[in-house]
Design a protein around this motif. Structure first.
Motif, PDB file in Angstrom:
ATOM      1  N   ILE A   1      20.590  -2.767  23.879  1.00  0.00           N
ATOM      2  CA  ILE A   1      20.267  -3.732  22.824  1.00  0.00           C
ATOM      3  C   ILE A   1      18.797  -3.644  22.451  1.00  0.00           C
ATOM      4  CG2 ILE A   1      20.049  -6.203  22.333  1.00  0.00           C
ATOM      5  CD1 ILE A   1      22.604  -6.572  24.099  1.00  0.00           C
TER       6      ILE A   1
ATOM      7  N   VAL B   1      26.160  -9.479  19.382  1.00  0.00           N
ATOM      8  CA  VAL B   1      26.782  -8.626  20.398  1.00  0.00           C
ATOM      9  C   VAL B   1      28.136  -9.175  20.804  1.00  0.00           C
ATOM     10  CG1 VAL B   1      26.510  -7.519  22.648  1.00  0.00           C
ATOM     11  CG2 VAL B   1      24.477  -8.046  21.261  1.00  0.00           C
TER      12      VAL B   1
ATOM     13  N   ILE C   1      27.848  -3.916  18.782  1.00  0.00           N
ATOM     14  CA  ILE C   1      26.548  -4.491  18.454  1.00  0.00           C
ATOM     15  C   ILE C   1      26.365  -4.426  16.946  1.00  0.00           C
ATOM     16  CG2 ILE C   1      24.052  -4.325  18.758  1.00  0.00           C
ATOM     17  CD1 ILE C   1      24.572  -3.035  21.485  1.00  0.00           C
TER      18      ILE C   1
END
Length: 266
Positions: free
Chosen positions: A152, A166, A226
């Motif tokens: 991330i 997410v 994501i």
């Protein structure tokens, strides 16, 4: 330089015929014979962008997303698309869009480079060319295995975004022992590539538009998603085309829109 000469150059590197069949790319407003000295590059042909292009005295507006997708039955100021077309014609500005033809020849590779992916391959093939297949998105290995948290952070840095959405964060390590090795990338809307990402063995799909159901269903099948935002992932189009035009057609003056996310979180 005539508009048609600029178009020919762009077609050589980002062929219009490689666009998806549902898309609408190419010269959408204006004359191919118009003399072009100044180009304004933006992601979308919004009212703000067109107004700024006029202020900048641009002869041509070049965007990623086409302003005209569906057929127009009339062109009047009562309709927001018609209003924009009228404004472009009123100021004698040509308008060119390069959408999925750029996605398959530029955007996907840019995304893979930003993430430093290795052993990269096409995520969703769209057609065959003399040079081989082309298609939407890319899939490959990260330089080093990393946790979802680290992945991330890498995405935020690579695409210069402050926040991401997410799916799968609370379910980690969801069968992968917390180490992400293989990811799929699809700037823009990624709903249509979920099956391709799963088949390619991606542990994470990074894209710009994922709905609630697609996100939770992907997690249930063992893949995190994501969502870095449609604008967040595709805004790289603007500086890339700016550099390309400056190098390929140095006689032109190229200006770009200032980065501005089209929404805010409150």
């Amino acid at each position: 330089m005539k508009c048609k000469e600029i178009i020919e150059n762009l077609r050589d590197h980002f062929p219009e015929h490689l666009a998806c069949t549902w898309d609408n790319v190419g010269l959408l407003v204006g004359s191919r014979e118009k003399e072009i000295h100044r180009i304004y590059v933006a992601l979308d042909a919004t009212d703000r962008v067109i107004s700024e292009a006029i202020k900048q005295k641009a002869d041509m507006l070049l965007t990623h997303h086409p302003m005209i997708f569906k057929g127009l039955k009339n062109v009047t100021e009562a309709d927001f698309i018609g209003r924009r077309v009228i404004e472009l014609i009123r100021h004698d500005m040509a308008y060119y869009a390069m959408h999925t033809n750029f996605d398959v020849t530029g955007m996907a590779e840019l995304a893979a480079e930003k993430m430093q992916l290795q052993e990269v391959s096409i995520l969703q093939k769209t057609t065959e060319t003399e040079d081989g297949p082309v298609g939407i998105g890319r899939v490959g290995k990260l330089p080093v295995p990393m946790s979802l948290d680290a992945c991330i952070a890498r995405i935020k840095e690579a695409f210069q975004v402050d926040t991401v959405k997410v799916f799968g964060f609370h379910q980690q390590p969801y069968g992968f022992k917390g180490q992400i090795k293989r990811i799929a990338l699809c700037p823009g809307s990624g709903k249509s590539v979920i099956e391709d990402a799963l088949k390619a063995g991606a542990q994470v799909l990074v894209t710009g538009d994922i709905d609630h159901h697609e996100g939770i269903d992907a997690v249930a099948r063992g893949m995190a998603v994501i969502d870095a935002g449609h604008y967040g992932m595709e805004k790289m189009f603007v500086p890339h085309i700016f550099r390309y035009l400056n190098e390929a057609l140095p006689e032109l003056t190229v200006v770009t829109e200032k980065p501005q996310q089209p929404f805010v979180y409150i």
